[in-house]
Design a protein around this motif. Structure first.
Motif, short mmCIF file in Angstrom:
data_model
loop_
_atom_site.label_atom_id
_atom_site.label_comp_id
_atom_site.label_asym_id
_atom_site.label_seq_id
_atom_site.Cartn_x
_atom_site.Cartn_y
_atom_site.Cartn_z
N LEU A 93 45.24 37.93 37.15
CA LEU A 93 45.32 39.35 36.85
C LEU A 93 45.30 39.50 35.34
CD1 LEU A 93 48.05 40.33 39.42
CD2 LEU A 93 45.66 40.96 39.51
N LYS A 94 44.50 40.45 34.85
CA LYS A 94 44.38 40.67 33.42
C LYS A 94 44.54 42.16 33.13
CE LYS A 94 41.35 39.56 29.54
NZ LYS A 94 40.05 38.96 29.15
N GLY A 95 45.37 42.45 32.13
CA GLY A 95 45.60 43.85 31.76
C GLY A 95 46.18 43.94 30.37
N ASP A 96 46.73 45.09 30.03
CA ASP A 96 47.33 45.31 28.71
C ASP A 96 48.44 44.30 28.42
OD1 ASP A 96 45.61 47.40 28.29
OD2 ASP A 96 47.07 48.95 28.84
N ALA A 142 43.86 46.63 45.40
CA ALA A 142 42.71 46.66 44.50
C ALA A 142 41.43 47.08 45.23
CB ALA A 142 42.50 45.28 43.87
N SER A 143 40.54 47.70 44.48
CA SER A 143 39.25 48.16 44.99
C SER A 143 38.27 47.00 45.12
CB SER A 143 38.69 49.23 44.04
OG SER A 143 38.48 48.65 42.76
N ALA A 144 37.05 47.31 45.56
CA ALA A 144 36.03 46.29 45.80
C ALA A 144 35.68 45.48 44.56
CB ALA A 144 34.78 46.92 46.38
N ASP A 145 35.84 46.05 43.37
CA ASP A 145 35.53 45.29 42.15
C ASP A 145 36.76 44.58 41.58
OD1 ASP A 145 36.98 47.31 40.86
OD2 ASP A 145 35.38 47.80 39.44
N GLY A 146 37.89 44.66 42.31
CA GLY A 146 39.10 43.97 41.89
C GLY A 146 39.98 44.76 40.93
N THR A 147 39.70 46.03 40.73
CA THR A 147 40.54 46.85 39.86
C THR A 147 41.75 47.35 40.64
OG1 THR A 147 38.63 47.54 38.54
CG2 THR A 147 40.62 48.88 38.36
N VAL A 148 42.93 47.14 40.11
CA VAL A 148 44.16 47.56 40.77
C VAL A 148 44.22 49.09 40.81
CG1 VAL A 148 46.69 47.55 40.65
CG2 VAL A 148 45.39 45.45 40.13
N GLN A 149 44.45 49.62 42.00
CA GLN A 149 44.56 51.05 42.21
C GLN A 149 46.01 51.50 42.35
OE1 GLN A 149 41.63 52.92 42.13
NE2 GLN A 149 40.90 50.90 41.51
N THR A 150 46.81 50.69 43.03
CA THR A 150 48.19 51.05 43.34
C THR A 150 49.04 49.79 43.31
OG1 THR A 150 47.38 52.74 44.88
CG2 THR A 150 49.69 52.15 45.07
N PRO A 183 48.18 50.01 37.73
CA PRO A 183 46.81 50.45 37.97
C PRO A 183 45.95 50.28 36.72
CG PRO A 183 48.33 51.96 38.99
CD PRO A 183 49.16 51.00 38.16
N GLY A 184 44.72 49.80 36.95
CA GLY A 184 43.81 49.50 35.84
C GLY A 184 43.75 48.03 35.52
N THR A 185 44.78 47.27 35.89
CA THR A 185 44.74 45.81 35.75
C THR A 185 43.57 45.32 36.60
OG1 THR A 185 47.13 45.67 35.42
CG2 THR A 185 46.05 43.69 36.25
N VAL A 186 42.92 44.24 36.18
CA VAL A 186 41.81 43.70 36.97
C VAL A 186 42.17 42.33 37.54
CG1 VAL A 186 39.97 45.02 35.88
CG2 VAL A 186 40.66 42.86 34.87
N MET A 187 41.60 42.06 38.70
CA MET A 187 41.89 40.85 39.47
C MET A 187 40.66 39.95 39.48
SD MET A 187 42.99 40.87 43.51
CE MET A 187 44.39 41.96 43.21
N GLN A 188 40.88 38.66 39.37
CA GLN A 188 39.79 37.68 39.43
C GLN A 188 40.05 36.71 40.57
OE1 GLN A 188 39.55 34.45 36.45
NE2 GLN A 188 37.56 35.33 35.93
N HIS A 189 39.05 36.57 41.44
CA HIS A 189 39.10 35.63 42.56
C HIS A 189 37.67 35.48 43.08
CE1 HIS A 189 39.80 34.19 46.70
NE2 HIS A 189 40.84 33.59 46.14
#
Length: 153
Positions: free
Chosen positions: A27-30, A89-97, A134-140
């Motif tokens: 997970l990558k974010g601020d 997270a959504s289909a592109d791996g962006t955290v929504q909730t 929310p806004g954090t991105v996930m990599q897998h």
């Protein structure tokens, strides 16, 4: 305390950040980045079982739920013995909730939102301590080529 924890996570994951493996979620974010060792639940039976009856989980571990297509996601804590944070997270791996500290054995539905394709469950309270929001991105690898944080980045 949060700064020290974040620094530790960044140092711990530092050089390995570009690696992508089926048993790892980054997970990558601020806040920086954090890496979790995960079990993947990508079929109906595995998703139905989830983390039920698991008495404890190592700190930087979790379970990644992968759905065939984006959908409305709802969870509950029936037969779950430990508090969990649920990261939707959504289909592109962006955290929504992020649902923090789900209560063991509670059968109240936990709604993660619409168009959810991935849910990462980690130990309760850890998302807040790390700064996952929310806004954090996930990599897998399951996220595929259209990922907000593609494998190899």
């Amino acid at each position: 305390m949060r700064i020290a924890t974040t620094l530790l996570v960044v140092l711990w994951t530092g050089t390995a950040a570009a690696q992508c493996a089926p048993d790892l979620v980054t997970l990558k974010g601020d806040f920086g980045q954090a890496r979790f060792k995960v079990a993947v639940a990508d079929d109906l039976a595995e998703r139905a079982q989830g983390l039920m009856n698991v008495p404890e989980m190592p700190r930087m571990s979790g379970m990644l739920f992968v759905y065939e297509a984006p959908q409305t996601a709802s969870f509950w804590m029936r037969n779950t013995l430990i508090p969990l944070d649920m990261i939707f997270a959504s289909a592109d791996g962006t955290v929504q909730t992020v649902h923090a500290k789900a209560i063991p054995h509670d059968e109240t539905p936990i709604l993660g939102g619409d168009d959810i394709k991935y849910v990462l469950e980690i130990n309760g309270g850890l998302a807040g301590r790390l700064g996952i929001e929310p806004g954090t991105v996930m990599q897998h690898p399951a996220i595929g080529p259209n990922a907000a944080l593609p494998c190899g980045d």
